[in-house]
Write a protein that holds these residues in place. Structure first.
Motif, PDB file in Angstrom:
ATOM      1  N   GLY A  58       0.832  -1.205   0.000  1.00  0.00           N
ATOM      2  CA  GLY A  58       0.000   0.000   0.000  1.00  0.00           C
ATOM      3  C   GLY A  58       0.862   1.249   0.000  1.00  0.00           C
ATOM      4  O   GLY A  58       1.863   1.317  -0.727  1.00  0.00           O
ATOM      5  N   LYS A  59       0.501   2.182   0.852  1.00  0.00           N
ATOM      6  CA  LYS A  59       1.171   3.489   0.806  1.00  0.00           C
ATOM      7  C   LYS A  59       2.525   3.488   1.506  1.00  0.00           C
ATOM      8  O   LYS A  59       3.292   4.419   1.358  1.00  0.00           O
ATOM      9  N   ARG A  60       2.776   2.474   2.332  1.00  0.00           N
ATOM     10  CA  ARG A  60       4.043   2.378   3.097  1.00  0.00           C
ATOM     11  C   ARG A  60       4.252   3.605   3.997  1.00  0.00           C
ATOM     12  O   ARG A  60       5.377   4.104   4.124  1.00  0.00           O
ATOM     13  N   SER A  94      -1.088  -7.227  10.964  1.00  0.00           N
ATOM     14  CA  SER A  94      -2.363  -6.806  11.579  1.00  0.00           C
ATOM     15  C   SER A  94      -3.481  -6.757  10.534  1.00  0.00           C
ATOM     16  O   SER A  94      -4.630  -7.073  10.831  1.00  0.00           O
ATOM     17  N   LEU A  95      -3.141  -6.388   9.297  1.00  0.00           N
ATOM     18  CA  LEU A  95      -4.173  -6.356   8.240  1.00  0.00           C
ATOM     19  C   LEU A  95      -4.663  -7.771   7.927  1.00  0.00           C
ATOM     20  O   LEU A  95      -5.859  -8.007   7.736  1.00  0.00           O
ATOM     21  N   ILE A  96      -3.716  -8.718   7.892  1.00  0.00           N
ATOM     22  CA  ILE A  96      -4.102 -10.115   7.596  1.00  0.00           C
ATOM     23  C   ILE A  96      -5.049 -10.622   8.687  1.00  0.00           C
ATOM     24  O   ILE A  96      -6.111 -11.184   8.402  1.00  0.00           O
ATOM     25  N   PHE A  97      -4.655 -10.405   9.944  1.00  0.00           N
ATOM     26  CA  PHE A  97      -5.530 -10.843  11.053  1.00  0.00           C
ATOM     27  C   PHE A  97      -6.891 -10.144  10.977  1.00  0.00           C
ATOM     28  O   PHE A  97      -7.936 -10.766  11.152  1.00  0.00           O
ATOM     29  N   ASP A  98      -6.851  -8.847  10.707  1.00  0.00           N
ATOM     30  CA  ASP A  98      -8.085  -8.061  10.711  1.00  0.00           C
ATOM     31  C   ASP A  98      -9.064  -8.522   9.624  1.00  0.00           C
ATOM     32  O   ASP A  98     -10.277  -8.464   9.807  1.00  0.00           O
ATOM     33  N   ASP A  99      -8.525  -8.979   8.493  1.00  0.00           N
ATOM     34  CA  ASP A  99      -9.396  -9.368   7.372  1.00  0.00           C
ATOM     35  C   ASP A  99     -10.069 -10.732   7.576  1.00  0.00           C
ATOM     36  O   ASP A  99     -10.999 -11.071   6.848  1.00  0.00           O
ATOM     37  N   ARG A 109      -8.567  -6.611  -0.248  1.00  0.00           N
ATOM     38  CA  ARG A 109      -7.564  -5.733   0.362  1.00  0.00           C
ATOM     39  C   ARG A 109      -6.734  -5.166  -0.767  1.00  0.00           C
ATOM     40  O   ARG A 109      -6.245  -5.915  -1.612  1.00  0.00           O
ATOM     41  N   ARG A 110      -6.592  -3.886  -0.806  1.00  0.00           N
ATOM     42  CA  ARG A 110      -5.797  -3.207  -1.850  1.00  0.00           C
ATOM     43  C   ARG A 110      -6.210  -3.646  -3.254  1.00  0.00           C
ATOM     44  O   ARG A 110      -5.379  -3.953  -4.104  1.00  0.00           O
ATOM     45  N   GLY A 111      -7.537  -3.759  -3.426  1.00  0.00           N
ATOM     46  CA  GLY A 111      -8.063  -4.018  -4.764  1.00  0.00           C
ATOM     47  C   GLY A 111      -8.019  -5.464  -5.220  1.00  0.00           C
ATOM     48  O   GLY A 111      -8.370  -5.771  -6.352  1.00  0.00           O
ATOM     49  N   MET A 166      -2.204  -1.646  20.217  1.00  0.00           N
ATOM     50  CA  MET A 166      -3.050  -2.115  19.111  1.00  0.00           C
ATOM     51  C   MET A 166      -4.014  -3.223  19.542  1.00  0.00           C
ATOM     52  O   MET A 166      -5.181  -3.232  19.139  1.00  0.00           O
ATOM     53  N   ILE A 167      -3.537  -4.150  20.369  1.00  0.00           N
ATOM     54  CA  ILE A 167      -4.411  -5.267  20.765  1.00  0.00           C
ATOM     55  C   ILE A 167      -5.580  -4.751  21.611  1.00  0.00           C
ATOM     56  O   ILE A 167      -6.727  -5.203  21.457  1.00  0.00           O
ATOM     57  N   ALA A 168      -5.314  -3.753  22.466  1.00  0.00           N
ATOM     58  CA  ALA A 168      -6.417  -3.137  23.224  1.00  0.00           C
ATOM     59  C   ALA A 168      -7.416  -2.503  22.258  1.00  0.00           C
ATOM     60  O   ALA A 168      -8.629  -2.699  22.374  1.00  0.00           O
TER      61      ALA A 168
END
Ligand code: GRG
Length: 313
Positions: A58-60, A94-99, A109-111, A166-168
């Motif tokens: 993504g945008k990094r 975190s994105l992988i877990f979130d998805d 994710r990201r198109g 982040m986990i909180a």
């Protein structure tokens, strides 16, 4: 939930855009060189899935925050590159877990298809864990840095990810999403009573980690770190609000009913949320310039804050 964030970074401010273009090759090289890999006899599709998760990316923005955090206090990009890579690995994890279906249940994710839909839930979890595991050791690859600073930066990283960071934030988000379901019973956590800054902790603590790790590695003082931390938390909160606004827009375009966790954009409307993001960004910029004045990295961070308030991707 349908799709999360485009893969097309569009950044308006010219100074910032030039900076992003100039540092991106270093970031991509770093991400490639520390890639977690399984040896060929046991590879399966792990190595392919790691690459799918990280590239084209993504945008990094988080590694860029680490670079700017270090440059503010006289450090160099080469010195903090392994730390910047660690932070992008943690973001990707975190994105992988979130998805995943039992979290945010995203399809794209990201198109393109989320990792778990392309490679299966089990491999997606392993890739997320692999990236996280790789990240924890990377700080100690930073060259020419006193070990006391490496340990301090590592502690900041652990704290920002953990149950005070982040986990909180993600736990609160999940509880709020549960309450937003029509059939949900009231729980111990009344989401409306939870301060918005805590609800946005999943995002703001990552921004804090990215900026402060860079600042710590170049020897910023406690006072300077407190201001960097404040700037990053405000920036992260504004970033999450703008992310929620983008989600809202996407839902409207797709005409889908949402079961998202509550956000200021859902609760109080888009106009209120936009004003809140602008005010957070104004406060963030004031915090930063009070300490760092007009130094170039500070100017770039201010441009980044302006971008966050108005971002389209
Ligand atoms: C990794 C230990 C560990 C725990 C994970 C699932 C979870 C706990 C946290 C979720 C955190 C999360 C996904 C917050 C949202 C952050 C956000 C707004 C992401 C989008 O960031 P961009 O727009 O993404 O910078 P790109 O695609 O540009 O990289």
């Amino acid at each position: 939930m349908e799709s999360k964030s485009s893969h097309q970074p569009v950044i308006q401010g010219t100074g910032l855009r030039r900076y992003l273009e100039s540092v991106r090759p270093d970031i991509e090289r770093g991400l490639l060189s520390y890639l977690p890999r399984t040896p060929s006899p046991v590879t399966g599709r792990f190595n392919e899935a790691v690459r799918y998760a990280l590239f084209p990316g993504g945008k990094r923005l988080r590694p860029v925050l680490t670079f700017l955090g270090t440059e503010l206090f006289g450090g160099s990009r080469a010195q903090v590159l392994p730390a910047a890579v660690a932070i992008e690995y943690i973001h990707t994890s975190s994105l992988i877990f979130d998805d995943l279906p039992f979290m945010d249940n995203a399809r794209k994710r990201r198109g393109r298809l989320c990792l778990h839909l392309r490679f299966g839930d089990a491999l997606a979890v392993l890739v997320a864990l692999g990236l996280l595991n790789a990240a924890y050791g990377l700080m100690f690859h930073c060259p020419d840095t006193e070990s006391a600073l490496l340990i301090k930066a590592h502690q900041e990283l652990v704290q920002c990810i953990g149950p005070l960071g982040m986990i909180a934030g993600q736990s609160i988000d999940i509880a709020a999403a549960h309450e937003a379901q029509p059939a949900a019973q009231s729980s111990d956590l009344q989401s409306r009573d939870v301060d918005a800054s805590i609800r946005n902790l999943k995002t703001s603590s990552m921004m804090r980690m990215a900026l402060c790790v860079g600042a710590i590695l170049s020897g910023a003082s406690e006072n300077q770190l407190a201001l960097q931390s404040r700037f990053a938390l405000l920036l992260g909160e504004a970033f999450q609000i703008s992310d929620d606004l983008l989600d809202l827009k996407e839902d409207a375009a797709l005409s889908v009913a949402t079961a998202r966790s509550e956000s200021i954009a859902l609760e109080r409307g888009a106009e209120h949320a936009k004003r809140r993001a602008l005010s957070l960004v104004a406060e963030a910029k004031e915090t930063l310039t009070s300490e760092c004045g007009q130094a170039e990295p500070a100017q770039l961070l201010c441009e980044l804050a302006d971008y966050v308030a108005q971002r389209k991707t």
